[in-house]
Design a protein around this motif. Sequence first.
Motif, PDB file in Angstrom:
ATOM      1  N   HIS A  62      38.689  25.696  53.982  1.00  0.00           N
ATOM      2  CA  HIS A  62      37.935  26.721  54.718  1.00  0.00           C
ATOM      3  C   HIS A  62      38.773  27.987  54.893  1.00  0.00           C
ATOM      4  CE1 HIS A  62      35.443  28.786  57.513  1.00  0.00           C
ATOM      5  NE2 HIS A  62      36.309  28.657  58.506  1.00  0.00           N
ATOM      6  N   HIS A  63      40.033  27.816  55.232  1.00  0.00           N
ATOM      7  CA  HIS A  63      40.895  28.993  55.387  1.00  0.00           C
ATOM      8  C   HIS A  63      41.054  29.745  54.082  1.00  0.00           C
ATOM      9  CE1 HIS A  63      42.921  27.268  59.201  1.00  0.00           C
ATOM     10  NE2 HIS A  63      41.720  27.756  59.401  1.00  0.00           N
ATOM     11  N   GLU A  66      38.078  31.885  53.418  1.00  0.00           N
ATOM     12  CA  GLU A  66      38.089  33.116  54.221  1.00  0.00           C
ATOM     13  C   GLU A  66      39.142  34.092  53.690  1.00  0.00           C
ATOM     14  OE1 GLU A  66      36.388  31.448  58.474  1.00  0.00           O
ATOM     15  OE2 GLU A  66      38.561  31.639  58.246  1.00  0.00           O
ATOM     16  N   PHE A  71      37.059  37.445  53.810  1.00  0.00           N
ATOM     17  CA  PHE A  71      37.729  38.567  54.475  1.00  0.00           C
ATOM     18  C   PHE A  71      37.873  39.774  53.537  1.00  0.00           C
ATOM     19  CE2 PHE A  71      40.189  35.822  57.862  1.00  0.00           C
ATOM     20  CZ  PHE A  71      38.985  35.432  58.399  1.00  0.00           C
ATOM     21  N   HIS A  90      45.639  31.570  60.556  1.00  0.00           N
ATOM     22  CA  HIS A  90      45.534  30.624  59.438  1.00  0.00           C
ATOM     23  C   HIS A  90      46.929  30.112  59.061  1.00  0.00           C
ATOM     24  CE1 HIS A  90      41.443  32.289  57.794  1.00  0.00           C
ATOM     25  NE2 HIS A  90      41.353  31.738  58.988  1.00  0.00           N
ATOM     26  N   HIS A 126      40.764  30.549  67.730  1.00  0.00           N
ATOM     27  CA  HIS A 126      40.500  31.179  66.429  1.00  0.00           C
ATOM     28  C   HIS A 126      39.008  31.138  66.088  1.00  0.00           C
ATOM     29  CE1 HIS A 126      41.351  32.322  62.270  1.00  0.00           C
ATOM     30  NE2 HIS A 126      40.582  31.316  61.877  1.00  0.00           N
ATOM     31  N   GLU A 130      36.313  34.217  65.584  1.00  0.00           N
ATOM     32  CA  GLU A 130      35.546  34.425  64.348  1.00  0.00           C
ATOM     33  C   GLU A 130      34.039  34.401  64.612  1.00  0.00           C
ATOM     34  OE1 GLU A 130      38.504  32.866  60.809  1.00  0.00           O
ATOM     35  OE2 GLU A 130      36.860  31.558  61.430  1.00  0.00           O
TER      36      GLU A 130
HETATM   37 FE   FE2 Z   1      39.527  31.341  60.027  1.00  0.00          FE
END
Ligand code: FE2
Length: 215
Positions: A62-63, A66, A71, A90, A126, A130
């Motif tokens: 998932h990170h 992003e 991002f 992250h 976090h 988000e």
């Molecule tokens: Fe995140």
Amino acid sequence: MLDKPMPNIGLDLQRIHRVITRGLAVALENCQVFVASGFPDDATREGFWKYCQGLEANLHAHHLTEDDLFFPLVCDRMPGTDFQTLLDEHQELLVYLGELKAAREAGSAADAQRALARMDVVWQAHMAKEEAAFSPEIMARVMTVAEHIEMAQQAAAHSQAHAQPAPLSVPFLLYNLEGADRDFYLGAMPAEVTQQLVPIAWKDEWATMKPFLLE
Ligand SMILES: [Fe+2]
Ligand SMILES: [Fe+2]
């Protein structure tokens, strides 16, 4: 006639966040019990470590989605959002993921508990940040419908490539959700995965995780 809901990255983020939030809570809660009283049997021990591995895989993937895809697409359009802090978080979570992996490989529930507890604190803050910054309402304004659709496809492929091993990470994803959330992923995944691999070919590999998963 009801319209099909519009694809929206804000909703997709909330959904994968629910997988990770439940995963972290269940892992931490059970880990506390295993630290206090030991594992009741070998199958539970095996299932717990596999569950931790599924959590690691899904959080890391998932990170990466992003960092690598989401991002970069939206950061120039959202100058009021502190992307650097999100990226730094992250990295901090990555350190705790490394600690969890080391604890898992060493079979140390006490070390796993420490890593999970640290992870949970950072994760809660976090995720809240988000979900406020990337709410469905905001994302509907920031991205076009075509971009939402394309991002969802790219994100699915990206996380499939990174959430490994799939025989643990896919059941972890599906069975930490229920109802419409699970149905969403069942509909989005190839039929081979949902009808052959998860229930048949991979079944024995993830079976011991079941006590920690939803029905
Ligand atoms: Fe995140
Ligand atoms: Fe996220």
